[in-house]
Design an enzyme around this catalytic site. Structure first.
Site, PDB file in Angstrom:
ATOM      1  N   LYS A 207      56.234  29.782  36.480  1.00 22.97           N
ATOM      2  CA  LYS A 207      55.252  29.250  37.421  1.00 22.97           C
ATOM      3  C   LYS A 207      54.088  28.715  36.594  1.00 22.97           C
ATOM      4  CE  LYS A 207      52.848  30.265  41.721  1.00 22.97           C
ATOM      5  NZ  LYS A 207      51.632  29.565  41.407  1.00 22.97           N
TER       6      LYS A 207
ATOM      7  N   GLU B  97      54.024  19.925  38.148  1.00 22.20           N
ATOM      8  CA  GLU B  97      52.723  20.474  37.791  1.00 22.20           C
ATOM      9  C   GLU B  97      52.193  19.781  36.543  1.00 22.20           C
ATOM     10  OE1 GLU B  97      52.268  22.881  39.999  1.00 22.20           O
ATOM     11  OE2 GLU B  97      50.574  24.074  39.274  1.00 22.20           O
TER      12      GLU B  97
ATOM     13  N   CYS C 266      16.624  40.221  15.767  1.00 20.39           N
ATOM     14  CA  CYS C 266      16.379  40.552  14.363  1.00 20.39           C
ATOM     15  C   CYS C 266      14.938  41.010  14.173  1.00 20.39           C
ATOM     16  CB  CYS C 266      16.640  39.344  13.459  1.00 20.39           C
ATOM     17  SG  CYS C 266      18.389  38.991  13.262  1.00 20.39           S
TER      18      CYS C 266
HETATM   19  S1  IVH Z   1      58.112  25.409  43.794  1.00 18.45           S
HETATM   20  C1  IVH Z   1      57.070  24.736  48.385  1.00 18.45           C
HETATM   21  N1  IVH Z   1      58.093  25.914  41.254  1.00 18.45           N
HETATM   22  O1  IVH Z   1      52.701  26.935  42.518  1.00 18.45           O
HETATM   23  C2  IVH Z   1      56.331  24.718  47.131  1.00 18.45           C
HETATM   24  N2  IVH Z   1      56.007  25.692  42.359  1.00 18.45           N
HETATM   25  O2  IVH Z   1      51.579  28.774  44.425  1.00 18.45           O
HETATM   26  C3  IVH Z   1      57.317  24.559  46.063  1.00 18.45           C
HETATM   27  N3  IVH Z   1      54.057  25.903  40.880  1.00 18.45           N
HETATM   28  O3  IVH Z   1      52.042  24.530  44.967  1.00 18.45           O
HETATM   29  C4  IVH Z   1      56.789  25.044  44.846  1.00 18.45           C
HETATM   30  N4  IVH Z   1      55.195  26.221  39.029  1.00 18.45           N
HETATM   31  O4  IVH Z   1      51.940  23.788  42.519  1.00 18.45           O
HETATM   32  C5  IVH Z   1      57.347  25.700  42.346  1.00 18.45           C
HETATM   33  N5  IVH Z   1      58.239  26.302  38.980  1.00 18.45           N
HETATM   34  C6  IVH Z   1      57.497  26.100  40.068  1.00 18.45           C
HETATM   35  C7  IVH Z   1      56.086  26.073  40.026  1.00 18.45           C
HETATM   36  C8  IVH Z   1      55.371  25.881  41.198  1.00 18.45           C
HETATM   37  C9  IVH Z   1      53.986  26.099  39.562  1.00 18.45           C
HETATM   38  C10 IVH Z   1      52.895  25.765  41.774  1.00 18.45           C
HETATM   39  C11 IVH Z   1      53.012  24.649  42.782  1.00 18.45           C
HETATM   40  C12 IVH Z   1      52.812  25.305  44.111  1.00 18.45           C
HETATM   41  C13 IVH Z   1      52.105  26.564  43.739  1.00 18.45           C
HETATM   42  C14 IVH Z   1      52.281  27.629  44.776  1.00 18.45           C
END
Ligand code: IVH
Length: 667
Positions: A118, A176, A410
Site C-alpha cells: 500500500k 499512486e 552556552c
Molecule cells: S486499491 C477502491 N491498491 O490507498 C480503491 N489502493 O486507503 C482501490 N493505495 O485510495 C484501491 N496503494 O490511493 C489500492 N496497492 C494499492 C494501493 C492503494 C495505495 C491507496 C489508494 C486508495 C487508498 C485507500
C-alpha cells in the site's frame, strides 16, 4: 504523405520513450545520458523547425511546457473509491470469513488473494484512448478530480503511449504517485539551501508538486508512480488482479514490487510479516499492504459497501509519525565539542517503539522549523534512524512556548563556544567538563582503545576527583587512587587497572581513532595506520600529503593537520606515546596491500565467512562494496556466485578466488 522530417520525428519519439521505459520503469538503461540527450535535442530541433510536428504527447513535453492558468475539473468515468482498513490479525480473519460466506466457499476451500504494497502517496487516475494519454486526474472527492495532465506528462515512468499491439479503446488506469525516500531527502536539502519551505514527508511533497500550475516544477522533482487498479475499460478484459497488473507492466507501467497471489489467511499473514521486516529497506514509504480477491469475477460478486469494494481490505502498519509535546530542549556535547540540540519529548509510541528523545540536528534546523519548548510537534522514525521532529503544529500554540538558542544556552552554562564559517554546528571550545568526559569515554570505547569497565560514570568520577585530566593520566593511575573513590573495592580497582594496562600495547589505528580527531572515524584511522605505519610521520605530514591517500578528502586532511599541529594535539600524542606502544599494522603484503582497492565479494567461500573476508580486505586497506561497477578493482568469487560475477565478466573486471585473496593480503 509523411515527410522525411515527420518520419524521423516519429522514430525519435519511439526511441526516446523506449529509453525512458528502460531507465525509469525497468531500471536497466541501454544508452548513456549524453546519447539520450542527443536524441532529445534532435527531436526538439525538428519540432521547432516544423511546428506542425509538435504533439501534446511528445517526449519533449516531459521537461514541462507552458504553465496552466487553473486546474480544470474532470469527472471520473468510474468513481475512485476508498478501502476498508484492518489493523489487527483478527480483522483480517473476520474479512476472510466474510468473503468465505459471501462466495459460498466450502469448508476445505481457500480463497485466492492478491496481496501487494500500500503505497503512501497521492492517488491518480490516467485516461488512455487508443493507447494515447488523454489526461491525468487527481482523486478529488472520488467523483470529480482535477486535471493535472501537464504535471503527469513530466513523470518519466508514466507512458505517454501504451506499449503493445492489442490496446483497449479507452481505459482508466489507477495508481499512486510517490517520491522515493532518498530523492525526498535530496529535495528537502535543496529546499533548505534555497531557504524554501521544507516538506513534512514524501507524500506531502508529491501532493504539493502535482498541485503546481507550472509543469517545470514537477519536471524538476523526482516523482514516480505505481499502478494497480482499473476504472473504466473498453476493449480489453481481465480475469484477475494478477492478470491486470501483469498487463499494466506490458503496457509500460511500473507495478508494485513484491506483489503476490496467496492462498488463504495464513499465507496473507506471512506476507504481511515479511513486508514488515522489509519495510525499512524499501526505497519508498508504504503504510500497509492491500489484500484483494484475485478473481475479478469474485470481486464483482462481493460488491460494495459505503463506497469501498467489499472484496478488498488495507492491512495497515503502525504509523511512524506521531504527535507529542517538546517538554525541554537539551544539548549534547560530542567528542569533538559539537553541540547537538535534542528534544526531550513526552514519551510516545512510534511504529511500535517508545520514543522520548528526538534530534533537532542544529540551530539552523530549530530556526527553520521554528521549534520552541512546549510546542506540539510531529515526530517520525524512518528506517532505524534516530527519531526527528518533522514540523510544529502551530495551531496548538498557547503563547507560552519558549524559543531556544544554543548561544544563549552556552552563556547560561558558562560554556565558551564558536561556529566556524560554513559549519552548521556550534562547538564548545573549552576542553573542560562535559567535553573531556566525552573524549575519554570515546578513547576507552570498544572500537577504540577497548578499555573494559571504563564507562561514563567512572570517567566522570575520575575527572571530578582530578585523578585524571588527560588520556595519558589513565596509565598513571595507581590502585590507591581508585580505592579513594566511592564504590571502588579492591577487586574492581584491580580489574580496572589491569584492563587499562592491557591496552598499553595496541593496534595503531585504535590509538588514532581514540584520539577523537574530527572527521577521523574507525575506517579512516585504519587507512591512516596502514599508510603511515606509525604516528610520527603523521605529526609532520602536510595537508597535501594526507589528501594524496585514497579515501582521505580535503576536510579530513585539514582536520588532521589542525590537530597534529595544535600545541594541545601534539602534546597529547607525545605524552600518550610515553605509555602506549602502537603495534604497527601487519607487514608482509598485508599492510596497505589493498590500499585504494574496491573489492566485491560474492558467493560462498571455502573457509572464510563473509565478515572474515571483509575484515581481511579492510585490514589490508581495501574497501568492500556491494555492487560491481567500473570502479571495482576485483571481485572475489566463491561457489554459487550469481549476477555479480556475470556483471564482472561483462565489464571485464578481474575475478579471483579466496586463495588468491589470501595471497594478496599476505595471509
Ligand atoms: S486499491 C477502491 N491498491 O490507498 C480503491 N489502493 O486507503 C482501490 N493505495 O485510495 C484501491 N496503494 O490511493 C489500492 N496497492 C494499492 C494501493 C492503494 C495505495 C491507496 C489508494 C486508495 C487508498 C485507500
Amino acid at each position: 504523405m509523411a515527410t522525411k522530417a515527420a518520419i524521423r520525428a516519429e522514430k525519435l519519439r519511439e526511441l526516446l520513450e523506449h529509453h525512458n521505459h528502460q531507465y525509469y520503469v525497468l531500471d536497466d538503461p541501454e544508452i548513456s545520458d549524453s546519447e539520450y540527450d542527443r536524441l532529445f535535442h534532435e527531436l526538439r530541433a525538428l519540432e521547432e523547425e516544423h511546428p506542425e510536428l509538435q504533439l501534446p504527447n511528445s517526449p519533449t513535453s516531459r521537461v514541462g511546457g507552458a504553465p496552466v492558468d487553473s486546474f480544470s475539473k474532470i469527472r471520473h468515468v468510474v468513481p475512485m473509491l476508498s478501502l476498508a482498513n484492518a489493523f489487527r490479525e483478527e480483522d483480517l480473519v473476520a474479512f476472510d470469513e466474510r468473503m468465505r460466506k459471501l462466495l459460498e466457499k466450502s469448508e476445505g476451500e481457500t480463497i485466492e488473494y492478491h496481496v501487494e504494497l500500500k503505497f503512501d502517496g497521492l492517488s491518480m487516475s490516467l485516461l488512455y484512448e487508443d493507447g494515447k494519454l488523454v489526461y491525468g486526474a487527481t482523486r478529488g472527492d472520488g467523483e470529480v478530480g482535477e486535471n493535472v495532465t501537464h504535471n503527469i506528462r513530466t513523470i518519466r515512468s508514466i507512458p505517454l503511449a501504451l506499449r503493445g499491439k492489442k490496446l483497449p479503446k479507452r481505459v482508466e488506469v489507477r495508481g499512486e504517485v510517490i517520491i522515493p525516500l532518498k530523492d525526498f531527502a535530496k529535495l528537502n536539502d535543496e529546499q533548505a539551501k534555497r531557504d524554501d519551505k521544507l516538506f513534512a514527508n514524501p507524500r506531502n511533497a508529491a501532493a504539493g508538486t502535482i498541485r503546481q500550475l507550472d509543469p517545470k516544477i514537477a519536471a524538476s522533482r523526482p516523482l514516480t508512480a505505481f499502478w494497480y487498479g482499473l476504472g473504466t475499460c473498453e476493449g480489453a478484459t481481465f480475469d484477475s488482479i494478477d492478470h491486470l497488473q501483469q498487463t499494466f507492466s506490458e503496457w509500460g507501467f511500473r507495478t508494485g514490487e513484491h506483489r503476490k497471489v496467496c492462498r488463504g489467511v495464513s499465507d496473507v499473514m506471512k506476507f504481511y510479516r515479511k513486508i514488515e521486516t522489509l519495510r525499512d529497506k524499501l526505497e519508498y514509504e508504504i503504510d500497509g499492504i492491500v489484500i484483494k480477491l484475485n478473481s475479478l469475477k469474485e470481486l464483482d460478486q462481493a460488491g460494495f459497501v459505503s463506497r469501498a469494494p467489499r472484496g478488498m481490505i488495507a492491512f495497515k502498519y503502525p504509523p511512524r509519525q506521531e504527535t507529542t509535546v517538546i517538554e525541554d530542549i537539551l544539548v549534547q556535547v560530542g567528542r569533538t565539542g559539537a553541540l547537538t540540540p535534542v528534544a526531550a519529548l513526552r514519551p510516545v509510541r512510534v511504529g511500535g517503539v517508545l520514543v522520548s528523545r528526538a534530534t533537532l540536528h542544529n540551530q539552523d534546523e530549530i530556526d527553520r522549523k521554528d521549534i520552541r519548548i512546549g510546542d506540539t510537534v510531529f515526530i517520525q522514525r524512518a528506517g532505524d534512524v534516530i527519531p526527528e521532529v518533522v514540523s510544529v503544529i502551530k495551531e496548538k500554540r498557547t503563547g507560552k512556548e519558549k524559543p531556544f538558542s544554543i548561544p544563549a544556552w552556552c552563556e547560561a552554562n558558562g560554556i565558551e563556544f564558536e561556529r566556524k564559517g560554513g559549519e552548521a554546528a556550534f562547538r564548545a571550545v573549552n576542553a573542560g567538563g562535559e567535553l573531556l568526559i566525552r573524549r575519554i569515554e570515546h578513547f576507552a570505547m570498544k572500537d577504540a582503545m577497548n578499555i573494559d569497565g571504563l564507562g561514563e560514570k567512572i570517567v566522570e568520577q575520575l575527572l571530578e576527583s582530578k585523578k585524571i585530566q588527560s588520556f595519558a593520566d589513565l596509565y598513571r593511575l595507581k590502585l590507591a587512587d581508585l580505592l579513594e573513590l566511592e564504590g571502588f573495592k579492591e577487586k574492581s580497582s584491580q580489574n580496572l587497572i589491569a584492563s587499562i594496562a592491557a591496552t598499553k600495547s595496541t593496534e595503531l589505528y585504535r590509538i588514532l581513532f581514540g584520539l577523537g580527531i574530527r572527521h577521523v572515524g574507525e575506517r579512516t584511522s585504519k587507512t591512516l595506520a596502514n599508510y603511515f605505519g606509525s604516528i610520527e610521520p603523521m605529526l609532520k605530514a602536510t595537508e597535501e600529503q594526507f589528501t594524496e591517500i585514497h579515501e582521505i578528502g580535503p576536510e579530513v586532511a585539514k582536520s588532521l593537520r589542525e590537530y597534529f599541529s595544535s600545541k594541545e594535539g601534539a602534546a597529547e600524542v607525545k605524552t600518550l606515546l610515553k605509555y602506549v606502544e602502537p603495534v604497527a599494522p601487519r607487514k608482509g603484503g598485508g599492510a596497505g596491500a589493498l590500499s585504494g582497492a574496491t573489492v566485491v565479494l560474492t558467493g560462498t567461500f571455502p573457509t572464510l565467512g563473509r565478515s572474515d573476508a571483509t575484515r581481511l580486505v579492510e585490514d589490508a586497506g581495501g574497501k568492500v562494496s556491494s555492487s560491481v561497477s567500473k570502479k571495482t578493482t576485483f571481485v572475489v568469487a566463491g561457489s554459487d556466485a550469481g549476477s555479480k560475477l556475470d556483471k564482472a565478466n561483462e565489464l571485464g573486471i578481474e575475478v579471483i578466488d579466496e586463495a588468491e585473496l589470501r595471497k594478496r593480503v599476505g595471509q
